[in-house]
Design an enzyme around this catalytic site. Structure first.
Site, mmCIF file in Angstrom:
data_model
loop_
_atom_site.group_PDB
_atom_site.id
_atom_site.type_symbol
_atom_site.label_atom_id
_atom_site.label_comp_id
_atom_site.label_asym_id
_atom_site.label_seq_id
_atom_site.Cartn_x
_atom_site.Cartn_y
_atom_site.Cartn_z
ATOM 1 N N CYS A 47 -58.891 -10.246 30.472
ATOM 2 C CA CYS A 47 -59.778 -10.485 29.235
ATOM 3 C C CYS A 47 -59.419 -8.970 28.378
ATOM 4 O O CYS A 47 -59.379 -8.834 27.394
ATOM 5 C CB CYS A 47 -61.336 -10.404 29.607
ATOM 6 N N HIS A 101 -52.119 2.202 40.186
ATOM 7 C CA HIS A 101 -52.811 1.448 38.971
ATOM 8 C C HIS A 101 -53.084 0.212 39.369
ATOM 9 O O HIS A 101 -54.242 -0.622 39.255
ATOM 10 C CB HIS A 101 -52.020 1.432 37.813
#
Length: 325
Positions: free
Chosen positions: A44, A73
């Site tokens: 999203c 990450h």
């Protein structure tokens, strides 16, 4: 095997709108099947391309991380530390889906497969230790609608019958609303509506019902073209589609009564400090685990395809540019 050629190219909500992120994702999607050593993760609030070897020339707004920073990450993303709602579950599903889609379309480089499997394992383990759910974007969207228009005892129209549409319907029902489901596939809408004791219609029917509803919650892939501006008062609309499914002409009439996916990026809830501390420790542990595995020269992953040159590329993609550092 070497860590030095691992990279991620990422763009997020703070540097590109939902529409811009969609364009970037589309520009990369057609090239990914040519590369056994690329995986595209699109959620999203982010679009991220992971790979080994030479980096392609893509949109300059993509921020680059390399080597160990890339590993950290992805694990932070999978554990929900990079999410607007820390620890939310949907992003872990999206990481799983990215790996599943990659494995379904090509013989995947074993290093990338192991990286994503490590991140997914970290995401599961992090959430297993929490005492309560952190919530999700659907719950936040419905809570916003409830602030704009009382939902209990009133009708909420949910446009979308997929995973996120179901989350919206569940949140609306928990808030005490009567739920109507609209979908491009009317039979799918009816099946989901039966779960919540509601009614299922197609998107044209949903567009007719929208002005009569107390609130509208949307999670669609593509624009809701059947929805057009109407006369009279408009109900609040929360759209968690990425990019937005609500036509611009409708959004223009809503002003403050419209909530888009990027509006949900703001962290307004108290941060779960205990979860974050435990997840941070897990990120460090799992990063070391992956780096140690990679440095140990283990190549044994089903579906691994040998690289075709010294940079680890197994590609015939004619659009591949020079390496970026």
């Amino acid at each position: 095997m070497s860590l030095e050629n691992l990279w991620v190219m990422a763009v997020q909500v703070d540097t590109a709108s939902a529409e811009e992120r969609e364009r970037i994702a589309r520009s990369v999607e057609g090239r990914v099947p040519f590369h056994s050593d690329w995986i595209l993760l699109s959620t999203c609030h982010r679009v991220e391309l992971y790979g080994f070897g030479a980096m392609p020339e893509v949109d300059p707004r993509l921020h680059v991380k390399t080597d160990k920073d890339t590993v950290q990450h992805l694990i932070r993303v999978a554990t929900g530390l990079e999410s607007a709602i820390v620890g939310e579950d949907e992003v872990l599903h999206q990481v799983r889906l990215a790996l599943r889609n990659a494995r379904a379309t090509r013989a995947l480089d074993g290093r990338l497969q192991r990286l994503f499997e490590t991140a997914i394992a970290a995401g599961r383990r992090a959430r297993a230790g929490r005492t309560a759910s952190s919530g999700n974007l659907a719950q936040r969207a419905v809570a916003w609608l409830d602030q704009r228009s009382r939902l209990s005892g009133h009708t909420v129209l949910v446009a979308g019958a997929g995973r996120m549409g179901s989350s919206l319907a569940h949140a609306a029902r928990v808030a005490g609303a009567d739920v109507t489901i609209a979908s491009r596939d009317e039979s799918r809408a009816r099946r989901l509506a039966r779960v919540y004791g509601g009614r299922g219609v197609d998107l044209a029917g949903g567009a007719e019902l929208a002005p009569k509803s107390s609130a509208v919650a949307v999670a669609l892939a593509g624009e809701w073209r059947e929805l057009q501006p109407w006369e009279g008062e408009a109900p609040p609309i929360a759209d968690i589609s990425a990019p937005t499914a609500i036509p611009a002409a409708v959004r223009a009439r809503l002003n403050k009564d419209f909530l888009g996916i990027d509006d949900l990026n703001l962290r307004v809830q108290p941060l779960p400090r205990a979860y974050m501390a435990a997840a941070d420790r897990l990120v460090s542990t799992k990063t070391l685990e992956y780096v140690t595995w990679l440095d140990g020269g283990k190549r044994g992953q089903p579906g691994t395809r040998p690289t075709s040159n010294r940079l680890g590329l197994a590609s015939k993609d004619p659009t591949l540019g020079s390496s970026r550092r």
